[in-house]
Design a protein around this motif. Structure first.
Motif, mmCIF file in Angstrom:
data_model
loop_
_atom_site.group_PDB
_atom_site.id
_atom_site.type_symbol
_atom_site.label_atom_id
_atom_site.label_comp_id
_atom_site.label_asym_id
_atom_site.label_seq_id
_atom_site.Cartn_x
_atom_site.Cartn_y
_atom_site.Cartn_z
ATOM 1 N N GLU A 1 0.804 -1.172 0.071
ATOM 2 C CA GLU A 1 -0.061 0.026 -0.159
ATOM 3 C C GLU A 1 0.941 1.299 -0.025
ATOM 4 O OE1 GLU A 1 -2.418 -0.329 3.333
ATOM 5 O OE2 GLU A 1 -3.835 -1.757 2.628
ATOM 6 N N LEU A 2 1.938 1.363 0.690
ATOM 7 C CA LEU A 2 2.740 2.561 1.070
ATOM 8 C C LEU A 2 3.785 2.707 -0.218
ATOM 9 C CD1 LEU A 2 2.359 4.570 3.316
ATOM 10 C CD2 LEU A 2 4.562 3.544 4.328
ATOM 11 N N ILE A 3 3.501 4.142 -0.555
ATOM 12 C CA ILE A 3 4.637 4.533 -1.648
ATOM 13 C C ILE A 3 5.145 5.808 -1.144
ATOM 14 C CG2 ILE A 3 4.793 5.358 -3.927
ATOM 15 C CD1 ILE A 3 2.203 4.024 -4.861
ATOM 16 N N MET A 4 6.651 5.851 -1.259
ATOM 17 C CA MET A 4 7.385 6.893 -0.891
ATOM 18 C C MET A 4 7.749 7.936 -1.767
ATOM 19 S SD MET A 4 10.982 6.985 0.942
ATOM 20 C CE MET A 4 12.327 7.969 0.303
ATOM 21 N N ILE B 1 16.420 5.511 3.659
ATOM 22 C CA ILE B 1 15.119 5.633 4.083
ATOM 23 C C ILE B 1 14.206 4.543 3.684
ATOM 24 C CG2 ILE B 1 13.230 7.352 4.505
ATOM 25 C CD1 ILE B 1 15.133 9.592 4.832
ATOM 26 N N PHE B 2 14.020 4.644 2.426
ATOM 27 C CA PHE B 2 13.149 3.567 1.740
ATOM 28 C C PHE B 2 13.403 2.335 2.224
ATOM 29 C CE2 PHE B 2 12.650 0.925 -2.201
ATOM 30 C CZ PHE B 2 11.315 0.802 -1.825
ATOM 31 N N GLU B 3 14.626 1.903 2.363
ATOM 32 C CA GLU B 3 15.131 0.537 2.654
ATOM 33 C C GLU B 3 14.656 0.198 4.027
ATOM 34 O OE1 GLU B 3 18.943 -1.310 0.712
ATOM 35 O OE2 GLU B 3 19.243 1.010 1.161
ATOM 36 N N ASN B 4 14.668 1.400 5.303
ATOM 37 C CA ASN B 4 14.376 0.969 6.329
ATOM 38 C C ASN B 4 12.937 1.418 6.763
ATOM 39 O OD1 ASN B 4 16.896 0.401 8.256
ATOM 40 N ND2 ASN B 4 17.426 1.802 6.390
ATOM 41 N N SER B 5 12.027 1.791 5.733
ATOM 42 C CA SER B 5 10.558 1.560 5.753
ATOM 43 C C SER B 5 9.921 0.578 5.334
ATOM 44 C CB SER B 5 10.158 3.286 4.934
ATOM 45 O OG SER B 5 10.031 2.517 3.481
ATOM 46 N N ILE C 1 11.173 12.253 14.695
ATOM 47 C CA ILE C 1 9.896 12.222 15.632
ATOM 48 C C ILE C 1 10.375 13.344 16.594
ATOM 49 C CG2 ILE C 1 8.354 10.659 17.101
ATOM 50 C CD1 ILE C 1 9.538 8.396 15.218
ATOM 51 N N ASP C 2 11.138 12.870 17.684
ATOM 52 C CA ASP C 2 11.503 14.054 18.594
ATOM 53 C C ASP C 2 12.912 13.624 19.396
ATOM 54 O OD1 ASP C 2 11.408 12.219 20.562
ATOM 55 O OD2 ASP C 2 9.331 12.167 20.946
ATOM 56 N N GLU C 3 13.809 14.272 19.865
ATOM 57 C CA GLU C 3 14.782 14.182 20.191
ATOM 58 C C GLU C 3 15.091 12.803 20.927
ATOM 59 O OE1 GLU C 3 14.530 17.737 23.429
ATOM 60 O OE2 GLU C 3 16.414 17.132 23.206
ATOM 61 N N ASN C 4 14.194 12.157 21.626
ATOM 62 C CA ASN C 4 14.177 10.888 22.168
ATOM 63 C C ASN C 4 14.101 9.815 21.484
ATOM 64 O OD1 ASN C 4 15.019 12.369 24.587
ATOM 65 N ND2 ASN C 4 12.628 12.855 24.893
ATOM 66 N N LYS C 5 13.520 9.866 20.219
ATOM 67 C CA LYS C 5 13.063 8.762 19.396
ATOM 68 C C LYS C 5 13.749 8.877 18.159
ATOM 69 C CE LYS C 5 8.397 8.508 21.450
ATOM 70 N NZ LYS C 5 7.003 8.796 21.023
ATOM 71 N N LYS C 6 13.920 7.506 17.425
ATOM 72 C CA LYS C 6 14.623 7.386 15.949
ATOM 73 C C LYS C 6 13.685 6.963 14.973
ATOM 74 C CE LYS C 6 18.526 8.210 17.840
ATOM 75 N NZ LYS C 6 19.196 9.377 17.513
ATOM 76 N N LEU C 7 14.120 7.299 13.783
ATOM 77 C CA LEU C 7 13.117 7.022 12.633
ATOM 78 C C LEU C 7 12.480 5.692 12.668
ATOM 79 C CD1 LEU C 7 12.105 7.791 9.852
ATOM 80 C CD2 LEU C 7 14.225 6.856 8.843
ATOM 81 N N LYS C 8 11.406 5.437 12.518
ATOM 82 C CA LYS C 8 10.775 4.220 12.527
ATOM 83 C C LYS C 8 9.574 4.258 11.932
ATOM 84 C CE LYS C 8 9.329 -0.106 14.819
ATOM 85 N NZ LYS C 8 9.058 -0.792 15.933
ATOM 86 N N ILE C 9 9.189 4.049 10.420
ATOM 87 C CA ILE C 9 8.018 4.226 9.612
ATOM 88 C C ILE C 9 7.650 2.781 9.468
ATOM 89 C CG2 ILE C 9 7.241 5.250 7.450
ATOM 90 C CD1 ILE C 9 9.902 6.752 7.274
ATOM 91 N N ALA C 10 6.503 2.713 10.130
ATOM 92 C CA ALA C 10 5.842 1.319 10.351
ATOM 93 C C ALA C 10 4.153 1.527 9.657
ATOM 94 C CB ALA C 10 5.680 0.991 11.591
#
Length: 225
Positions: A107-110, A141-145, A216-225
Motif C-alpha cells: 500500500e505504501l509509496i514513498m 530511508i526507503f530500505e528502512n521503511s 519524531i522527537d529528540e528521544n526517538k529514532k526514525l521508524k516508519i511502520a
C-alpha cells in the motif's frame, strides 16, 4: 575549506516536515526551510518567495550540513495508494494510475522531492556529487521503511533523472512541471541498487550510520511502520 575537509565535515539530518515543538532543533529547521525557499524561488523563477505549503506537507525534510550551514536537501513523503484522499493528491496525479495498480505490491509509496545542492558544493568543486549522495541517503530511508516503491519527478534538463537511474530507477513518462521538463521515475525493492562509484557509496553509508535522526522527537529514532 578544501575538498577533503568538506567531505569529512558533512552531517546528515532527518527532521519532520512540521516541527511542532522545535526546542533545540529550531535553528536547524529554520535554516533548512530558508535553504528550501531560496533555492526553489530561484529554480522556479518566481518573483515572490515560494509559499511554504509544499515544505510543510513533507513527512521528512533531510538537510545535509557542514558545521552550521545547510548545503543540500532532499524531502520524503509517504502515500497510501489504497486511500481515496491520496489517490487524488496533486503529486500522485502526475503519474499514470495503472503504474500503481499493476506494478507494485503493498500500500505504501514513498516520494523523493525537492533535491537541491548549494552551487558552491556541487561536483565541479568536490569531485563527488552531493546530489547522488542525497539520493542514496533517501534510498536508505526507503530500505528502512515499509514502503514498496519510490517515485519522483526528476528534472531532465539538468540530468537529475540520470542520477536516479544509477540507483535503479526506471522512467515512466515525461511531464512539464513548474515550467521544467521532468521525467517520472519509479523504483521498488526488486530494482533498487547501490551507487556504482565506491567512494560515493562509502560516503552515503558513512552519513547514514552517523545521521542525526530527529524525525519524531529528540528521544526517538526514525521508524516508519
Amino acid at each position: 575549506m578544501n575538498q577533503k575537509k568538506i567531505l569529512s565535515n558533512l552531517s546528515w539530518n532527518i527532521l519532520p516536515g512540521k516541527l511542532i515543538n522545535p526546542g533545540i532543533h529550531h535553528e536547524l529547521y529554520e535554516k533548512t526551510y530558508k535553504h528550501w525557499r531560496q533555492m526553489w524561488t530561484e529554480i522556479l523563477d518566481v518573483k515572490e518567495n515560494l509559499n511554504s505549503d509544499s515544505f510543510l506537507r513533507q513527512d521528512l525534510v533531510c538537510p545535509l550540513t557542514i558545521e552550521n550551514s545547510v548545503v543540500g536537501l532532499i524531502c520524503c513523503t509517504f502515500f497510501n495508494k489504497n486511500q481515496q484522499a491520496y489517490s487524488s493528491h496533486s503529486y500522485i496525479s502526475d503519474f499514470p494510475k495503472d503504474i500503481f495498480k499493476n506494478n507494485f505490491d503493498g500500500e505504501l509509496i514513498m516520494s523523493i522531492e525537492y533535491l537541491t545542492v548549494h552551487p558552491e558544493f556541487r561536483k565541479s568543486f568536490l569531485d563527488v556529487s552531493l546530489g547522488d549522495v542525497l539520493l542514496g541517503l533517501s534510498m536508505k530511508i526507503f530500505e528502512n521503511s515499509v514502503a514498496q516503491a519510490v517515485l519522483g519527478t526528476a528534472r531532465s534538463k539538468i540530468h537529475v533523472d540520470q542520477m536516479c537511474y544509477r540507483f535503479g530507477f526506471k522512467p515512466f513518462g515525461e511531464i512539464n512541471k513548474f515550467g521544467h521538463p521532468c521525467t517520472l521515475i519509479i523504483t521498488d525493492r526488486s530494482t533498487l541498487q547501490t551507487h556504482p562509484e565506491l567512494k560515493t557509496q562509502k560516503l552515503i553509508d558513512q552519513l547514514w550510520d552517523g545521521r542525526n535522526d530527529i524525525s519524531i522527537d529528540e528521544n526517538k529514532k526514525l521508524k516508519i511502520a
